[in-house]
Design a protein around this motif. Structure first.
Motif, PDB file in Angstrom:
ATOM      1  N   GLY A  20       0.798  -1.220   0.000  1.00  0.00           N
ATOM      2  CA  GLY A  20       0.000   0.000   0.000  1.00  0.00           C
ATOM      3  C   GLY A  20       0.831   1.269   0.000  1.00  0.00           C
ATOM      4  O   GLY A  20       0.437   2.268   0.600  1.00  0.00           O
ATOM      5  N   VAL A  21       2.001   1.228  -0.671  1.00  0.00           N
ATOM      6  CA  VAL A  21       2.866   2.403  -0.730  1.00  0.00           C
ATOM      7  C   VAL A  21       3.169   2.754  -2.186  1.00  0.00           C
ATOM      8  O   VAL A  21       3.065   1.912  -3.079  1.00  0.00           O
ATOM      9  CB  VAL A  21       4.187   2.204   0.052  1.00  0.00           C
ATOM     10  N   TYR A  22       3.566   3.993  -2.397  1.00  0.00           N
ATOM     11  CA  TYR A  22       3.920   4.507  -3.713  1.00  0.00           C
ATOM     12  C   TYR A  22       5.342   4.072  -4.029  1.00  0.00           C
ATOM     13  O   TYR A  22       6.280   4.413  -3.303  1.00  0.00           O
ATOM     14  CB  TYR A  22       3.776   6.033  -3.709  1.00  0.00           C
ATOM     15  N   LEU A  23       5.515   3.313  -5.107  1.00  0.00           N
ATOM     16  CA  LEU A  23       6.809   2.720  -5.441  1.00  0.00           C
ATOM     17  C   LEU A  23       7.920   3.750  -5.552  1.00  0.00           C
ATOM     18  O   LEU A  23       9.027   3.551  -5.042  1.00  0.00           O
ATOM     19  CB  LEU A  23       6.706   1.918  -6.743  1.00  0.00           C
ATOM     20  N   GLU A  24       7.661   4.878  -6.200  1.00  0.00           N
ATOM     21  CA  GLU A  24       8.705   5.879  -6.429  1.00  0.00           C
ATOM     22  C   GLU A  24       9.226   6.501  -5.135  1.00  0.00           C
ATOM     23  O   GLU A  24      10.295   7.093  -5.117  1.00  0.00           O
ATOM     24  CB  GLU A  24       8.199   6.978  -7.364  1.00  0.00           C
ATOM     25  N   ALA A  25       8.475   6.357  -4.042  1.00  0.00           N
ATOM     26  CA  ALA A  25       8.896   6.929  -2.760  1.00  0.00           C
ATOM     27  C   ALA A  25       9.667   5.924  -1.905  1.00  0.00           C
ATOM     28  O   ALA A  25      10.193   6.292  -0.860  1.00  0.00           O
ATOM     29  CB  ALA A  25       7.674   7.428  -1.995  1.00  0.00           C
ATOM     30  N   THR A  26       9.760   4.695  -2.369  1.00  0.00           N
ATOM     31  CA  THR A  26      10.482   3.679  -1.600  1.00  0.00           C
ATOM     32  C   THR A  26      11.988   3.839  -1.788  1.00  0.00           C
ATOM     33  O   THR A  26      12.427   4.450  -2.759  1.00  0.00           O
ATOM     34  CB  THR A  26      10.050   2.254  -2.019  1.00  0.00           C
ATOM     35  N   PRO A  27      12.795   3.267  -0.903  1.00  0.00           N
ATOM     36  CA  PRO A  27      14.260   3.358  -1.048  1.00  0.00           C
ATOM     37  C   PRO A  27      14.740   2.683  -2.339  1.00  0.00           C
ATOM     38  O   PRO A  27      14.100   1.752  -2.845  1.00  0.00           O
ATOM     39  CB  PRO A  27      14.789   2.604   0.176  1.00  0.00           C
ATOM     40  N   ALA A  28      15.858   3.152  -2.853  1.00  0.00           N
ATOM     41  CA  ALA A  28      16.398   2.647  -4.114  1.00  0.00           C
ATOM     42  C   ALA A  28      16.643   1.144  -4.074  1.00  0.00           C
ATOM     43  O   ALA A  28      16.345   0.446  -5.052  1.00  0.00           O
ATOM     44  CB  ALA A  28      17.685   3.386  -4.456  1.00  0.00           C
ATOM     45  N   ASP A  29      17.172   0.620  -2.957  1.00  0.00           N
ATOM     46  CA  ASP A  29      17.455  -0.820  -2.909  1.00  0.00           C
ATOM     47  C   ASP A  29      16.173  -1.649  -2.998  1.00  0.00           C
ATOM     48  O   ASP A  29      16.181  -2.758  -3.513  1.00  0.00           O
ATOM     49  CB  ASP A  29      18.275  -1.186  -1.673  1.00  0.00           C
ATOM     50  N   PHE A  30      15.044  -1.105  -2.544  1.00  0.00           N
ATOM     51  CA  PHE A  30      13.758  -1.791  -2.673  1.00  0.00           C
ATOM     52  C   PHE A  30      13.296  -1.762  -4.128  1.00  0.00           C
ATOM     53  O   PHE A  30      12.861  -2.778  -4.669  1.00  0.00           O
ATOM     54  CB  PHE A  30      12.708  -1.119  -1.773  1.00  0.00           C
ATOM     55  N   ARG A  31      13.406  -0.600  -4.777  1.00  0.00           N
ATOM     56  CA  ARG A  31      12.946  -0.434  -6.163  1.00  0.00           C
ATOM     57  C   ARG A  31      13.777  -1.227  -7.166  1.00  0.00           C
ATOM     58  O   ARG A  31      13.272  -1.631  -8.202  1.00  0.00           O
ATOM     59  CB  ARG A  31      12.992   1.043  -6.578  1.00  0.00           C
ATOM     60  N   GLU A  32      15.046  -1.435  -6.871  1.00  0.00           N
ATOM     61  CA  GLU A  32      15.950  -2.031  -7.851  1.00  0.00           C
ATOM     62  C   GLU A  32      16.102  -3.540  -7.722  1.00  0.00           C
ATOM     63  O   GLU A  32      16.707  -4.173  -8.573  1.00  0.00           O
ATOM     64  CB  GLU A  32      17.327  -1.358  -7.749  1.00  0.00           C
ATOM     65  N   GLY A  33      15.568  -4.127  -6.686  1.00  0.00           N
ATOM     66  CA  GLY A  33      15.729  -5.565  -6.492  1.00  0.00           C
ATOM     67  C   GLY A  33      14.445  -6.321  -6.769  1.00  0.00           C
ATOM     68  O   GLY A  33      13.523  -5.817  -7.410  1.00  0.00           O
ATOM     69  N   VAL A  34      14.425  -7.544  -6.297  1.00  0.00           N
ATOM     70  CA  VAL A  34      13.204  -8.341  -6.301  1.00  0.00           C
ATOM     71  C   VAL A  34      12.875  -8.636  -4.848  1.00  0.00           C
ATOM     72  O   VAL A  34      13.752  -8.616  -3.985  1.00  0.00           O
ATOM     73  CB  VAL A  34      13.348  -9.655  -7.107  1.00  0.00           C
TER      74      VAL A  34
END
Length: 127
Positions: A20-34
């Protein structure tokens, strides 16, 4: 015969949606991994500070914005609200109570009432 269970993973966008969070606001390591199912379960059970902050302050994705305002996602689109909003912006909108928000809340209430009526009707035994 033993079955080998592979680790189930998902894209960061899917995990963000489930959290339930906005992807672009998450930390880079969360956005770039699986994200594995186990990692997702851990994030849900013991959210780190960044996740707690995002859930509290935003920016929030459209489904969360719509729920907090009591309108549908389509209602947000009709009003021209396409960007994620912070909790502060959502509260400001509630205070302003623009005409579109009141109209969409009324529409949403009617939709819910109709859905409840249909559900009740379908639950009644056929005479």
């Amino acid at each position: 015969m033993t079955s080998h269970q592979s680790t189930q993973t998902m894209k960061p966008a899917t995990a963000a949606k489930k959290l339930g969070v906005y992807l672009e606001a998450t930390p880079a390591d969360f956005r770039e991994g699986v994200v594995s199912r186990a990692e997702l379960n851990e994030l849900q059970a013991n959210p780190p500070q960044w996740l707690q902050d995002l859930r509290r302050n935003g920016p929030h994705p459209r489904p969360v914005v719509a729920a907090k305002l009591g309108v549908s996602i389509a209602g947000l689109a009709r009003a021209g609200v396409t960007e994620p909003l912070t909790t502060e912006q959502i509260e400001a909108l509630k205070q302003e109570a623009p005409e579109w928000l009141e109209r969409e809340r009324t529409t949403q209430a009617e939709v819910r009432k109709e859905a409840a009526r249909i559900k009740k009707k379908n639950a009644e035994p056929q005479a």
